[in-house]
Design a protein around this motif. Structure first.
Motif, PDB file in Angstrom:
ATOM      1  N   GLY A 108       0.819  -1.227   0.000  1.00  0.00           N
ATOM      2  CA  GLY A 108       0.000   0.000   0.000  1.00  0.00           C
ATOM      3  C   GLY A 108       0.840   1.258   0.000  1.00  0.00           C
ATOM      4  N   ASN A 109       0.147   2.418  -0.071  1.00  0.00           N
ATOM      5  CA  ASN A 109       0.828   3.724   0.004  1.00  0.00           C
ATOM      6  C   ASN A 109       1.046   4.076   1.467  1.00  0.00           C
ATOM      7  N   THR A 110       1.890   3.290   2.140  1.00  0.00           N
ATOM      8  CA  THR A 110       2.102   3.473   3.581  1.00  0.00           C
ATOM      9  C   THR A 110       3.194   4.502   3.839  1.00  0.00           C
ATOM     10  N   ILE A 134       3.898   0.384  -5.047  1.00  0.00           N
ATOM     11  CA  ILE A 134       3.422  -0.231  -6.301  1.00  0.00           C
ATOM     12  C   ILE A 134       2.686   0.848  -7.075  1.00  0.00           C
ATOM     13  N   SER A 135       3.236   1.279  -8.186  1.00  0.00           N
ATOM     14  CA  SER A 135       2.660   2.417  -8.914  1.00  0.00           C
ATOM     15  C   SER A 135       2.131   1.998 -10.283  1.00  0.00           C
ATOM     16  N   GLY A 136       0.990   2.616 -10.621  1.00  0.00           N
ATOM     17  CA  GLY A 136       0.416   2.375 -11.949  1.00  0.00           C
ATOM     18  C   GLY A 136      -1.077   2.172 -11.879  1.00  0.00           C
ATOM     19  N   GLY A 137      -1.615   2.288 -10.663  1.00  0.00           N
ATOM     20  CA  GLY A 137      -3.066   2.177 -10.502  1.00  0.00           C
ATOM     21  C   GLY A 137      -3.556   0.769 -10.784  1.00  0.00           C
ATOM     22  N   GLU A 138      -4.873   0.664 -11.005  1.00  0.00           N
ATOM     23  CA  GLU A 138      -5.477  -0.654 -11.182  1.00  0.00           C
ATOM     24  C   GLU A 138      -4.976  -1.333 -12.461  1.00  0.00           C
ATOM     25  N   VAL A 188      10.674   6.114  -1.449  1.00  0.00           N
ATOM     26  CA  VAL A 188      10.809   6.452  -2.879  1.00  0.00           C
ATOM     27  C   VAL A 188       9.437   6.511  -3.556  1.00  0.00           C
ATOM     28  N   LYS A 189       8.507   5.658  -3.133  1.00  0.00           N
ATOM     29  CA  LYS A 189       7.147   5.736  -3.692  1.00  0.00           C
ATOM     30  C   LYS A 189       6.508   7.065  -3.304  1.00  0.00           C
ATOM     31  N   MET A 190       6.754   7.515  -2.093  1.00  0.00           N
ATOM     32  CA  MET A 190       6.222   8.813  -1.633  1.00  0.00           C
ATOM     33  C   MET A 190       6.784   9.928  -2.522  1.00  0.00           C
ATOM     34  N   ILE A 191       8.084   9.876  -2.815  1.00  0.00           N
ATOM     35  CA  ILE A 191       8.675  10.904  -3.681  1.00  0.00           C
ATOM     36  C   ILE A 191       8.084  10.806  -5.089  1.00  0.00           C
ATOM     37  N   HIS A 192       7.880   9.573  -5.548  1.00  0.00           N
ATOM     38  CA  HIS A 192       7.213   9.386  -6.851  1.00  0.00           C
ATOM     39  C   HIS A 192       5.879  10.128  -6.846  1.00  0.00           C
ATOM     40  N   ASN A 193       5.105   9.944  -5.798  1.00  0.00           N
ATOM     41  CA  ASN A 193       3.793  10.599  -5.733  1.00  0.00           C
ATOM     42  C   ASN A 193       3.909  12.111  -5.645  1.00  0.00           C
ATOM     43  N   GLY A 194       4.925  12.588  -4.928  1.00  0.00           N
ATOM     44  CA  GLY A 194       5.139  14.037  -4.864  1.00  0.00           C
ATOM     45  C   GLY A 194       5.452  14.598  -6.239  1.00  0.00           C
ATOM     46  N   ILE A 195       6.317  13.912  -6.964  1.00  0.00           N
ATOM     47  CA  ILE A 195       6.659  14.354  -8.322  1.00  0.00           C
ATOM     48  C   ILE A 195       5.421  14.276  -9.221  1.00  0.00           C
ATOM     49  N   GLU A 196       4.617  13.262  -8.998  1.00  0.00           N
ATOM     50  CA  GLU A 196       3.351  13.106  -9.752  1.00  0.00           C
ATOM     51  C   GLU A 196       2.477  14.340  -9.535  1.00  0.00           C
ATOM     52  N   TYR A 197       2.380  14.793  -8.288  1.00  0.00           N
ATOM     53  CA  TYR A 197       1.581  16.000  -7.995  1.00  0.00           C
ATOM     54  C   TYR A 197       2.124  17.194  -8.774  1.00  0.00           C
ATOM     55  N   ALA A 198       3.459  17.344  -8.733  1.00  0.00           N
ATOM     56  CA  ALA A 198       4.079  18.504  -9.398  1.00  0.00           C
ATOM     57  C   ALA A 198       3.839  18.442 -10.905  1.00  0.00           C
ATOM     58  N   GLY A 265      -8.794  17.002  -4.792  1.00  0.00           N
ATOM     59  CA  GLY A 265      -8.593  16.229  -3.569  1.00  0.00           C
ATOM     60  C   GLY A 265      -7.183  15.659  -3.517  1.00  0.00           C
ATOM     61  N   SER A 266      -6.882  14.960  -2.412  1.00  0.00           N
ATOM     62  CA  SER A 266      -5.603  14.250  -2.320  1.00  0.00           C
ATOM     63  C   SER A 266      -5.652  13.295  -1.143  1.00  0.00           C
ATOM     64  N   LYS A 267      -4.919  12.176  -1.291  1.00  0.00           N
ATOM     65  CA  LYS A 267      -4.970  11.183  -0.226  1.00  0.00           C
ATOM     66  C   LYS A 267      -3.815  11.333   0.765  1.00  0.00           C
ATOM     67  N   GLY A 268      -2.887  12.244   0.469  1.00  0.00           N
ATOM     68  CA  GLY A 268      -1.918  12.544   1.509  1.00  0.00           C
ATOM     69  C   GLY A 268      -0.468  12.325   1.181  1.00  0.00           C
ATOM     70  N   ALA A 293      -1.796  24.228  -4.283  1.00  0.00           N
ATOM     71  CA  ALA A 293      -2.789  24.580  -5.308  1.00  0.00           C
ATOM     72  C   ALA A 293      -4.053  23.746  -5.120  1.00  0.00           C
ATOM     73  N   ARG A 294      -3.873  22.462  -4.741  1.00  0.00           N
ATOM     74  CA  ARG A 294      -5.056  21.631  -4.480  1.00  0.00           C
ATOM     75  C   ARG A 294      -5.803  22.179  -3.257  1.00  0.00           C
ATOM     76  N   ALA A 295      -5.036  22.625  -2.266  1.00  0.00           N
ATOM     77  CA  ALA A 295      -5.672  23.144  -1.041  1.00  0.00           C
ATOM     78  C   ALA A 295      -6.429  24.436  -1.338  1.00  0.00           C
ATOM     79  N   CYS A 370       4.621   3.153 -13.948  1.00  0.00           N
ATOM     80  CA  CYS A 370       4.153   4.075 -12.897  1.00  0.00           C
ATOM     81  C   CYS A 370       3.455   5.286 -13.515  1.00  0.00           C
ATOM     82  N   ILE A 371       2.896   6.114 -12.652  1.00  0.00           N
ATOM     83  CA  ILE A 371       2.091   7.252 -13.133  1.00  0.00           C
ATOM     84  C   ILE A 371       2.985   8.303 -13.787  1.00  0.00           C
ATOM     85  N   ILE A 372       4.231   8.427 -13.337  1.00  0.00           N
ATOM     86  CA  ILE A 372       5.105   9.459 -13.940  1.00  0.00           C
ATOM     87  C   ILE A 372       5.959   8.880 -15.056  1.00  0.00           C
TER      88      ILE A 372
HETATM   89  C1  6PG Z   1       0.227   5.422  -8.265  1.00  0.00           C
HETATM   90  C2  6PG Z   1      -0.663   6.552  -7.765  1.00  0.00           C
HETATM   91  C3  6PG Z   1      -1.478   6.063  -6.587  1.00  0.00           C
HETATM   92  C4  6PG Z   1      -2.630   6.957  -6.193  1.00  0.00           C
HETATM   93  C5  6PG Z   1      -2.295   8.394  -6.208  1.00  0.00           C
HETATM   94  C6  6PG Z   1      -3.501   9.247  -5.860  1.00  0.00           C
HETATM   95  O1  6PG Z   1       1.457   5.555  -8.117  1.00  0.00           O
HETATM   96  O2  6PG Z   1      -0.328   4.466  -8.770  1.00  0.00           O
HETATM   97  O3  6PG Z   1       0.191   7.592  -7.318  1.00  0.00           O
HETATM   98  O4  6PG Z   1      -0.605   5.838  -5.507  1.00  0.00           O
HETATM   99  O5  6PG Z   1      -3.675   6.790  -7.092  1.00  0.00           O
HETATM  100  O6  6PG Z   1      -1.298   8.594  -5.320  1.00  0.00           O
HETATM  101  O7  6PG Z   1      -3.082  10.093  -4.870  1.00  0.00           O
HETATM  102  P1  6PG Z   1      -3.859  11.414  -4.536  1.00  0.00           P
HETATM  103  O8  6PG Z   1      -5.284  11.007  -4.232  1.00  0.00           O
HETATM  104  O9  6PG Z   1      -3.128  11.921  -3.342  1.00  0.00           O
HETATM  105  O10 6PG Z   1      -3.755  12.311  -5.747  1.00  0.00           O
END
Ligand code: 6PG
Length: 486
Positions: A108-110, A134-138, A188-198, A265-268, A293-295, A370-372
């Motif tokens: 998970g995104n722990t 684990i990145s890439g969604g469903e 590193v997954k957390m950083i991946h998600n941060g970069i994804e946000y950016a 929104g965002s999950k954190g 910006a999301r906030a 992955c998403i990025i």
């Molecule tokens: C991934 C995604 C996944 C999640 C997003 C959504 O790597 O597959 O990043 O972990 O869908 O993190 O996150 P937010 O709801 O915070 O945008």
């Protein structure tokens, strides 16, 4: 191990069969050499999965004991349940039935801090605990994610070959690597998600500019993104942006993007990235501005109050020549800054936690699944292969040249946005970060003077060694002193 020990047993198990877990289990089962045990707290899900996918040859379990008994040793189970309490509960259950040398994987995104603590607690019991991003969604879980496992080298000896069977493949290589020990994978997954946000924020700002200054309709902007996707900006996020912008709302016939409420929104995980990087003293302005910006977008009362207060908004500037090209250059330059900041955070995190993270290997496994995922990551692989000791990615000759080539356009875009009253926090913070690094003198000298004035926090000088304080409330002479500790 005798055949009877493995006969009819599974080499890998998945706990938590919601979409992600089910897709991961199906992906595992579809690969040569894997037999997959599956368990879900509510057995209906387990039944549904095994009935819908008989070809998978799953070994279903109705209890955690049955699940454990269906696994060959070292038992290896991937937890795919909600991060937090849900994961805690499953770890608790597995601790009861797993034995020394067995491997528990949290997919998970722990938060990586939780993973560090869990890994320590379980290793005291002789169990291996691995936090794996684990990145890439469903879709990624089913067809090939990018996987970022941490944990011990011992665990990776068993787990790595299994994960390599399901990971995405980029440039002929599986998008999985042993990122580092204990919580390194989740970090590193957390950083991946941060970069994804950016990345997503920069794309959104590009869209806003092309719409409001460029006067383009969503479908036209989709064409622009599609064109960009055949060049240096090629990426999954650019590709899906064109899809989203082309989508019409069935009910109204309007572009879907125009009927979606503009509150993000965002999950954190983006917040964690900013908190963690800030604590490490690493500026991640691109990621922070994306989180903010999301906030801001989710403050309807403040936005309404401000809109009511203001009588006139600035006139939208003329787009002028090559506006879309300028936006493309500004996007690419800002993206490079955001990735450079993200990798700075990985370097600082590795230092802080004693992880030996191979930055080039991380960039490699982000090229697919992955998403990025993007062609651009090959540039980062090259940069670190050329010189892994560079102080910032922006120092790499390719990055330095690309930013220099885009600089004028970048400045024009930020200026035009400001004059038009269009918020571009990602573009502008990236440009200011670049200018700060490039400035010979920064106003931090004045900040040091202010701090010394009200707090006697001392300062250094440019012309000699030592630490100094001015007697502001006395004769204003300067004394040499010790660094302030308060
Ligand atoms: C991934 C995604 C996944 C999640 C997003 C959504 O790597 O597959 O990043 O972990 O869908 O993190 O996150 P937010 O709801 O915070 O945008």
């Amino acid at each position: 191990m005798t055949d009877s020990d493995t006969q009819g047993k599974a080499n890998i198990g998945v706990i938590g069969l919601a979409v992600m877990g089910s897709n991961l289990a199906r992906n595992l089962a579809s690969r040569e050499g894997n037999t997959v045990a599956v368990y879900n707290r509510s057995p209906e899900r387990t039944d549904l999965l095994t009935e819908e996918h008989p070809e998978a040859g799953f070994i279903p379990a109705k209890s955690i004991e049955e699940f454990a008994n269906s696994l060959s040793k070292p038992r290896t189970a991937i937890i795919m349940v909600q991060a937090g309490k849900g994961t805690d509960a499953v770890i608790e259950q597995l601790t009861e039935v797993f034995e020394e040398g067995d491997i528990i994987v949290d997919g998970g995104n722990t938060n990586f801090n939780d993973t560090i603590a869990r890994e320590a607690a379980l290793s005291d019991k002789g169990l291996n605990f691995v936090g794996a991003g684990i990145s890439g969604g469903e879709e990624g879980a089913l067809k090939g994610p990018s996987i970022m496992p941490g944990g011990s080298a011992e665990a990776y000896e068993t787990l790595g070959p299994i994960l390599e069977t399901i990971a995405a493949v980029a440039e002929g290589e599986p998008c999985v690597t042993h990122v580092g020990t204990d919580g390194a994978g989740h970090f590193v997954k957390m950083i991946h998600n941060g970069i994804e946000y950016a990345d997503m924020q920069l794309i959104a700002e590009s869209y806003d500019l092309l719409r409001r200054v460029g006067g383009l309709e969503p479908a036209e902007i989709a064409d622009v993104f599609e064109e960009w996707n055949s060049g240096e900006l090629e990426s999954y996020l650019i590709e899906i942006t064109a899809e989203v912008l082309r989508q019409k709302d069935e009910e109204t016939g309007e572009p879907l993007v125009d009927v979606i409420l503009d509150q993000a929104g965002s999950k954190g995980t983006g917040v964690w990235t900013v908190q963690t990087a800030t604590g490490l003293g690493v500026p991640v302005g691109g990621i922070a501005e994306a989180v903010f910006a999301r906030a801001v977008s989710s403050k309807p009362a403040q936005r309404a109050a401000m809109q009511k207060m203001i009588e006139a908004r600035p006139e939208i500037q003329e787009a002028g020549e090559n506006f879309a090209d300028d936006v493309q250059k500004a996007l690419y330059a800002s993206k490079m800054v955001a990735y450079a900041q993200g990798f700075d955070a990985i370097i600082a995190g590795a230092e802080e936690h004693g992880w030996n993270i191979d930055k080039g290997a991380v960039a490699k496994i982000w090229r697919g699944g992955c998403i990025i995922r993007a062609q651009f990551l090959n540039r980062i692989v090259d940069a670190y292969e050329n010189d892994s000791s560079i102080s910032t990615l922006l120092e790499d000759p390719y990055f330095a040249k690309a930013v220099a080539e885009g600089e004028a356009a970048w400045r024009r875009i930020v200026a035009k946005a400001a004059l038009s009253g269009i918020p571009v926090p990602g573009f502008s913070s990236a440009l200011s970060y670049y200018d700060a690094l490039a400035s010979e003198r920064l106003p931090a000298s004045l900040v040091q003077g202010q701090r010394d004035f009200f707090g006697a926090h001392t300062y250094k000088r440019v012309d000699k060694e030592g630490v100094f304080h001015t007697l502001w409330s006395g004769d204003r002479s300067e004394i040499e002193t010790e660094p302030s500790t308060h």
